[in-house]
Design a protein around this motif. Structure first.
Motif, PDB file in Angstrom:
ATOM      1  N   VAL A  27     -14.695  69.422 -53.043  1.00 30.94           N
ATOM      2  CA  VAL A  27     -15.300  68.241 -53.657  1.00 30.94           C
ATOM      3  C   VAL A  27     -16.814  68.438 -53.647  1.00 30.94           C
ATOM      4  CG1 VAL A  27     -15.549  65.737 -53.552  1.00 30.94           C
ATOM      5  CG2 VAL A  27     -13.395  66.799 -52.875  1.00 30.94           C
ATOM      6  N   ALA A  28     -17.413  68.314 -54.837  1.00 27.70           N
ATOM      7  CA  ALA A  28     -18.846  68.540 -54.990  1.00 27.70           C
ATOM      8  C   ALA A  28     -19.584  67.232 -55.249  1.00 27.70           C
ATOM      9  CB  ALA A  28     -19.094  69.495 -56.156  1.00 27.70           C
ATOM     10  N   CYS A  29     -20.811  67.193 -54.777  1.00 27.27           N
ATOM     11  CA  CYS A  29     -21.713  66.068 -55.039  1.00 27.27           C
ATOM     12  C   CYS A  29     -22.275  66.258 -56.443  1.00 27.27           C
ATOM     13  CB  CYS A  29     -22.829  66.067 -53.998  1.00 27.27           C
ATOM     14  SG  CYS A  29     -24.170  64.931 -54.389  1.00 27.27           S
ATOM     15  N   ALA A  71     -16.864  65.078 -57.692  1.00 24.34           N
ATOM     16  CA  ALA A  71     -15.809  65.611 -58.546  1.00 24.34           C
ATOM     17  C   ALA A  71     -15.126  66.766 -57.817  1.00 24.34           C
ATOM     18  CB  ALA A  71     -16.377  66.099 -59.875  1.00 24.34           C
ATOM     19  N   ILE A  72     -13.882  67.002 -58.160  1.00 29.98           N
ATOM     20  CA  ILE A  72     -13.149  68.141 -57.614  1.00 29.98           C
ATOM     21  C   ILE A  72     -13.519  69.356 -58.465  1.00 29.98           C
ATOM     22  CG2 ILE A  72     -10.860  69.120 -57.186  1.00 29.98           C
ATOM     23  CD1 ILE A  72      -9.837  66.187 -56.995  1.00 29.98           C
ATOM     24  N   HIS A  73     -14.212  70.312 -57.866  1.00 26.86           N
ATOM     25  CA  HIS A  73     -14.651  71.491 -58.607  1.00 26.86           C
ATOM     26  C   HIS A  73     -13.779  72.711 -58.368  1.00 26.86           C
ATOM     27  CE1 HIS A  73     -19.018  70.330 -59.816  1.00 26.86           C
ATOM     28  NE2 HIS A  73     -18.106  69.486 -60.270  1.00 26.86           N
ATOM     29  N   ASP A  74     -12.917  72.664 -57.373  1.00 28.82           N
ATOM     30  CA  ASP A  74     -12.026  73.796 -57.116  1.00 28.82           C
ATOM     31  C   ASP A  74     -10.883  73.313 -56.233  1.00 28.82           C
ATOM     32  OD1 ASP A  74     -11.041  76.371 -57.207  1.00 28.82           O
ATOM     33  OD2 ASP A  74     -12.680  77.280 -56.058  1.00 28.82           O
ATOM     34  N   TYR A  75      -9.846  74.099 -56.159  1.00 33.29           N
ATOM     35  CA  TYR A  75      -8.726  73.798 -55.283  1.00 33.29           C
ATOM     36  C   TYR A  75      -7.967  75.078 -55.018  1.00 33.29           C
ATOM     37  CZ  TYR A  75      -6.645  73.304 -59.948  1.00 33.29           C
ATOM     38  OH  TYR A  75      -6.262  73.506 -61.242  1.00 33.29           O
ATOM     39  N   GLU A  76      -7.262  75.113 -53.885  1.00 31.83           N
ATOM     40  CA  GLU A  76      -6.445  76.273 -53.554  1.00 31.83           C
ATOM     41  C   GLU A  76      -5.231  75.828 -52.754  1.00 31.83           C
ATOM     42  OE1 GLU A  76      -9.260  78.747 -51.449  1.00 31.83           O
ATOM     43  OE2 GLU A  76      -8.749  77.848 -49.520  1.00 31.83           O
TER      44      GLU A  76
END
Length: 188
Positions: A27-29, A71-76
């Motif tokens: 999660v990114a600012c 916002a969600i910028h990545d996931y694994e």
């Protein structure tokens, strides 16, 4: 066909990721991101409240004061299942639980249903099992239904065509997870 194989393979055994590989999101600012800074945290997909607490802490540590948007910028760890940048944390956790239970097979079924988690969950109610091919499934189904095939005719039956017809007719759908790993689901 009305007859179904007796016992499906156990679900979520070999295909589920180990518990230490719990799905997680980055999660990114957005205030920092929009001003050229990379600021965010990797967060385990545990519960929506725990994720939100970690997001609040991440925003409080932002290099830009008063940051509120994320916002969600990545996931694994989601085994190939897709997540939206603005997916709710309830959605993230529900999908993480589903993937933890069903592994890569669950991710592929989720994708088969266009990301509809409820339909993907319901599909496992109609799981027929894992086979090396649709031909093996068609043969097992035919034999379990009590169809007597004379020995002189057994070599003339095209089990591949029978399995393919079941799939083309919409009786079943298949998900392949590897070589000779065909998972069969009844289409109801």
């Amino acid at each position: 066909m009305t007859c179904e194989p007796a016992t499906p393979a156990p679900l979520g055994t070999a295909t589920a990721p180990p518990s230490e590989d719990r799905p997680r999101i980055y999660v990114a600012c957005l205030a920092a991101y929009n001003n050229g800074y990379l600021h965010g945290h990797w967060i385990d997909a545990t519960t929506p409240d725990e994720i939100m607490d970690e997001v609040r802490a991440m925003l409080a540590d932002s290099p830009l004061p008063g940051a509120e948007e994320w916002a969600i910028h990545d996931y694994e760890g989601f085994e190939g299942a897709s997540l939206s940048e603005y997916a709710s944390f309830e959605t993230v956790c529900a999908l993480a639980d589903f993937i933890s239970e069903h592994g890569r097979l669950g991710a592929k079924v989720h994708r088969h249903y266009g990301g509809d988690l409820e339909r993907a969950r319901a599909a496992f109610d109609d799981y027929a099992g894992e086979y090396s091919s649709v031909a093996e499934f068609a043969e097992e189904l035919t034999r379990e239904c009590g169809t007597e095939i004379p020995a002189s005719l057994q070599h003339y039956i095209d089990w591949d065509a029978m399995g393919r017809d079941m799939e083309l007719n919409g009786d079943i759908f298949t998900v392949e997870t590897g070589f000779d790993q065909v998972h069969i689901f009844w289409s109801r």
